[in-house]
Each structure stands twice: as C-alpha cells, then as structure tokens.
Design a protein around this motif. Structure first.
Motif, PDB file in Angstrom:
ATOM      1  N   ALA A   1      35.120  -4.599  23.207  1.00 13.71           N
ATOM      2  CA  ALA A   1      35.172  -3.174  22.889  1.00 13.71           C
ATOM      3  C   ALA A   1      35.615  -2.945  21.454  1.00 13.71           C
TER       4      ALA A   1
ATOM      5  N   SER B   1      31.560  -5.031  20.054  1.00 14.54           N
ATOM      6  CA  SER B   1      30.680  -4.021  20.643  1.00 14.54           C
ATOM      7  C   SER B   1      29.286  -4.073  20.025  1.00 14.54           C
TER       8      SER B   1
ATOM      9  N   GLU C   1      39.445   1.335  30.953  1.00 14.34           N
ATOM     10  CA  GLU C   1      38.648   2.318  30.223  1.00 14.34           C
ATOM     11  C   GLU C   1      37.653   1.621  29.294  1.00 14.34           C
ATOM     12  N   LYS C   2      38.130   0.567  28.642  1.00 12.55           N
ATOM     13  CA  LYS C   2      37.239  -0.172  27.734  1.00 12.55           C
ATOM     14  C   LYS C   2      36.127  -0.890  28.495  1.00 12.55           C
TER      15      LYS C   2
ATOM     16  N   ARG D   1      34.815  -0.039  31.285  1.00 13.20           N
ATOM     17  CA  ARG D   1      33.839   0.991  31.690  1.00 13.20           C
ATOM     18  C   ARG D   1      32.931   1.371  30.523  1.00 13.20           C
ATOM     19  N   HIS D   2      33.536   1.535  29.356  1.00 12.08           N
ATOM     20  CA  HIS D   2      32.762   1.866  28.145  1.00 12.08           C
ATOM     21  C   HIS D   2      31.694   0.801  27.889  1.00 12.08           C
TER      22      HIS D   2
ATOM     23  N   ASP E   1      29.038   1.324  30.838  1.00 12.94           N
ATOM     24  CA  ASP E   1      28.390   2.644  30.925  1.00 12.94           C
ATOM     25  C   ASP E   1      27.734   3.066  29.616  1.00 12.94           C
ATOM     26  N   ASP E   2      28.376   2.764  28.486  1.00 11.70           N
ATOM     27  CA  ASP E   2      27.879   3.289  27.212  1.00 11.70           C
ATOM     28  C   ASP E   2      27.111   2.255  26.399  1.00 11.70           C
TER      29      ASP E   2
ATOM     30  N   ARG F   1      31.084   3.511  18.761  1.00  9.98           N
ATOM     31  CA  ARG F   1      32.238   4.405  18.815  1.00  9.98           C
ATOM     32  C   ARG F   1      33.199   4.018  17.688  1.00  9.98           C
TER      33      ARG F   1
ATOM     34  N   THR G   1      39.051   1.599  20.338  1.00 10.86           N
ATOM     35  CA  THR G   1      37.748   1.272  20.915  1.00 10.86           C
ATOM     36  C   THR G   1      36.767   1.383  19.761  1.00 10.86           C
TER      37      THR G   1
END
Lengths: 332, 332
Positions: B153, B158, B180-181, B183-184, B187-188, B301, B324
């Motif tokens: 992340a 990334s 959270e990371k 998931r990022h 998902d992203d 991001r 992130t």
C-alpha cells in the motif's frame, strides 16, 4: 557385488552408522541398457542434502536403498549398439561396483583425452562445468574483475580460481582450511592471495587480501563467508551461490548473512544455480578447459581413496575438508 | 524562508529532536541556475539511511545542514534560457521553501499532463520509475508470473502491483500493515489477495495466499518478509531488492533470512537496485504508465501533509506506515 546403502538418516553430522555395505547380485541389463563395471565414483557435498527427508531439487535418498552419484566405468555387457562393450562411460549410478544404466543416460568419453579416467568426474566433468558456468554465466565474470572463491582448494573452487586467472582476472583470492592448502593455491594454482579461514574472522582476512574490494564471489561455503563477501563486494558485485557446505550439517538455521540488505545500495546480484540446468554449455566448456589442460595451463589435484568400502569415510572426510581438489573413490 | 535541518543523528527511531526548523535568507541563483518556489516535497524511506554517518551510495546528511530530497516547484527567477520563469521543475533539493538549482539538474514537467503536481513525485516520478524498473528489468517479470510485493500500500508497492496486473500477472499478492490498507489493495488497486502482516506470521499468510507459489518478489521490507518470500518462491524465482524498511531503525543487525541457501537449489536470483542507475528507462516508463494513467487504468492514492513545519512528522509517519500511497508534503 557390493554396494553402499543409506542405513539411517543423519541428524547433524553423518557417522559410520549412516551407511551400510551390502552384497547383492550383479544386475542384468535390459533392452537399450548397459552393464558398467565402475572404476571411479565421486563423493560430493550436495549428497549430504539428499540424506535428509526433504523435498528439494533431487529426491532424497531412501533408507535401505543404495546411494547414487557420479561415476565412471567400463561397459562389460551392452544391449545398446551405440555404447559397445569396452566403452568408458560417465553416469549417475555410483556407490556400487556394477551399475545398469540406460544407454541414453550415459556419456561415452575417450580415456586417451584425459590424464586419468577420474578427470571425467572432476576437472573435465560436472565439477569443472560447475566452476565454468558459475563463474562465467551466473556471476558474469569479466576480464579485470577481482574474484574471491571460498572452498578454493576443493574440487570446484580450485577450477574457479584457475579459470578466473586464465580469463584475465585482476586478482584471484581463495580461502581454505589449512596452511598447506593455502600454499597449494598460491604455489601450484596461481592464486594471488589465499587465507586460512580458521586463523581469524573471514571478514578481516578478506578485507586485507582485497584492498580494492571484490567484484565476483563464488560461494561454496555460505555462512560467515557469504556475509564477509557481501561486506567486501564492490558496487555491482555478483555472487554465484553454488554451495553452503558450512551449514549442511547444521541442525539450526544459520544466522548469517545479516548484511544482506546492503545488496540494495551496492546493487549486488546474488544468484543460486545448479549445474544440471546448464548442460548446453558442455561443448564450450570441454573446448576451452580441455585446451588449457592439454597445454598444461590448468591443473587439478585429486584426493583418491581406495576401495568401495572406504567411500563413506571419503564422504565424511569431504565434509570435514580433508581433501585437496576432487575427492574420488577408486573401486575394485 | 524556512528549511528543515538535521539537528542530531538518530540512534534507532528518529524523533522530533532529530530535526530543527530554521530561518535563512532566500538564496540568489548564479549563472545557469534557477530559483524555485517549492510546491511539494517528497519524504522517502531511503532518507533514514542518510541520517546515519555511514558511507553508502549517497553521502550522509550533515548535522546542522538542510536535508534534501525530491521536490517540485515553480521557477521564480531564472538565469538559464531553457528553464524560464513559470516553468514547473522536479529537482532534488527539497526540505526547504525555496531552492537554487543548476538548470541542467532539474527536469521540466507539464502540469497539465498529470492530475496533480504531486504525481511527479509519485506515480509519474522516481517512485513510479522504481516500481517499473524493479519489476520489469530487475525481477524480469513476465506474463503469467505470480507476484508478491511487500509494503504494497506504499508509494512504490502500490504501483508495482498495478503494473504487474496490467502486464498480465497470473496473481498479484500484497502485504500491508492494516485491514484498511489490504481492502484498498483489493478493492481499489485490483490485487488478487492481500494480508495484514501484523495478523499472523508472514510465511503462513503468504503460503495461504499463494497456493501455487510465487515467481517474483518485490521487496520493500526485508526481514521476515524476505525470509517468507524465499521460502515460498518457485524454481527460478526472482527477487527485486528495493528496500528494507523493517530494519532501517534497527540498532542490531537482523537475523533473517536464515533460508538464503535455499536460493541454490531453487536457482533464485536476488538483485539489489537503485533507480538512479536506470534513468534511461524514463521515456519507456512515461509512455507506458502515463498512458495507463490517462486511460484510467492505473491509480495512485497520496497521503498529503500540509506545511513544511510538519515534514518531520510526515517522515516519521512514513517510517511507521501511516501513509497509504505516496507521502508528500505540501509547502506554503
């Protein structure tokens, strides 16, 4: 006939109890096969790994079954036209007096083209090819490089150092385990510097021997040697990872190298290899190293142990570093 | 103007006392130089190494002197025809509000060709080039490879994962330090699998995420991550050694990786690199990654911290993993 079997898997150092010698009938070759009376067999450090019950690049030896490994012998029965009786062949079914092999899996060699048959297990065999491929292809040696090789008085190391010298190294440095071996490296093999790793920390001795640093490290040893080499390597240094004999008998994993992250800033390339995936280089190797051998520019001492029954002790001696140059066992 | 100086060399983790903010006159550009009003500056993990008084690939920061690093700003005075006033330039004299630089050592960029100016410090800058070179040239990524990237992340990680996906990886796996990371990542950024390295041993989580093993490991972390990757790598696996953030603040050398010798049997290639020696790849990188950016197939991001006075805290947060994506500081 006699053969050597794995009696029990060693934990730590192998002992006499690791092996058993057994009598068994001489096997009959089938169609396409030959029966070989073995003359020499090789003992090699990698065999220690195969005594563990661990999945690796070769299957482990089986308890109660004969060991195997490189050997050379004379064909005494042949069911294959292209490998007639009287041929001398290199194959991978050693540790026994007679072997049956598929003719397609043996390499016929010319006894007259080598000083002794045993050279086909050493300088002119997989040992020499390992040195050649590791130095030239894996470590990408180039003229003017300073080369450090550990286990330099061993079968592979002694060839690495000589190829480096003959190919124009700036400086060739070797480590070994006795004063006699380090003298051999300098007096007989033309190394520029050599040290006994038992005398003082490897890092200190290597720094003293390589005041301008090291460009190529050929690793037969692992552990402290690898850590010291990483510390001494120059920018864009290259490491051929061939063996790690210092730790083959360790029960706990090694602590070194603790400085591996310095490979980032120095942009070091470490590359593990097995000679088996580089057999396409055999013709180049035979042409170049065979030429040096005929012109007397390269040499290879051998440590020869007599008799199949002494093969286990030869192997243990190899792990202890008793040998200078290639360790082979003469059969029968 | 304000600038951030190194107040004292840290031992272990840097603290607020490592830095001091100072007032100094805005410098005058000489012939061939430009004066730049900085808009964004980069904080990067490698800067930690330069705080130690150790010879490395870049000279250490000097105590009492300003820090430096990547930055982007607008030229406000120019004594160089090819870099006129009003140009936006990327340069290496960050950690200060105004910089004087030789025009030959700045890179003029087009603000309209990027979503934000800060992208030239991240996705379209040295960060993105590091990912591109490390994955494609150093680790020799090829279509169908399974790729694992640590610090996934983060700024470099990334981008690595997304390039691997866009270039046809079979599977892309990332590790990061929070749910959270992870998931990022999935998902992203389109990762196939991700895990939080704080949840359980890296080796166990990596094995579960990579049932068919890993072909390429992009290492930003070192330590346990590197050891786990070596253990999980397939035959002929490749490791791009880019960073070792897990150990930058360590006072004692790390123990890992204890399994390095398995690089021999698996014929693994580990290669350290610095992006600075690969700038010839900038045109290819800008063409390919810039194209993906324009077509919306790659994203980045950013974690933006406001104000030069908060740059030290941004840097400490980076070492803790608070960010992130790319961590940048917005000036003025």
């Amino acid at each position: 006939m006699k053969e050597i079997r794995l009696a029990a898997r060693p934990v730590g150092w192998p002992t006499a109890e690791t092996f058993e010698i057994a009598e068994t009938p001489v096997p009959e070759p089938g169609p396409g096969q030959v029966l070989i009376r073995n003359v020499y067999m090789s003992v090699d450090p990698y065999m220690r790994g195969r005594m563990n019950d661990v999945k690796s690049y070769m299957p482990p030896f089986a308890v109660g079954e004969p060991l195997d490994g490189g050997a050379i012998g004379e064909v005494v029965t042949s069911h294959a036209e292209n490998v007639p009786v009287g041929s001398y062949v290199v194959h991978s079914l050693g540790w026994r007096e007679y072997s049956v092999a598929d003719a397609a899996r043996v390499r016929v060699v010319d006894p007259a083209a080598a000083p002794t048959l045993s050279a086909y297990l050493g300088l002119l065999g997989m040992t020499g090819l390992t040195a050649y491929v590791g130095l030239l292809d894996i470590a990408q040696f180039k003229e003017g490089d300073t080369v450090f090789v550990s286990g330099a008085a061993g079968a592979v190391g002694s060839v690495v150092g000589q190829i480096a010298r003959l190919r124009g190294a700036k400086r060739v440095i070797g480590s070994a385990g006795s004063a006699e071996k380090t003298r051999h490296l300098i007096d007989d093999l033309g190394f520029d510097a050599a040290f006994n790793y038992k005398d003082a920390p490897v890092r200190d001795q290597l720094r003293a021997a390589a005041p301008d640093g090291v460009d190529v490290y050929f690793d037969n040893v692992g552990g402290d040697h690898l850590e010291a080499a990483i510390s001494t390597l120059n920018k864009f240094g290259r490491i051929a990872m061939c063996g790690a004999i210092a730790q083959y008998n360790d029960v706990a994993p090694p602590a070194a190298p603790r400085n591996l992250a310095s490979a980032i800033g120095k942009e070091i390339n470490l590359r593990g290899f097995l000679v088996g995936n580089h057999s396409h280089r055999m013709p180049d190797f035979v042409a170049e190293v065979g030429g040096w051998l005929r012109s007397g520019r390269i040499t290879a001492r051998e440590t020869i142990v007599d008799g199949l029954e002494n093969a286990p002790e030869a192997f243990l001696g190899l792990l202890r570093g008793d040998n200078t140059g290639k360790m082979v066992v003469k059969l029968g």
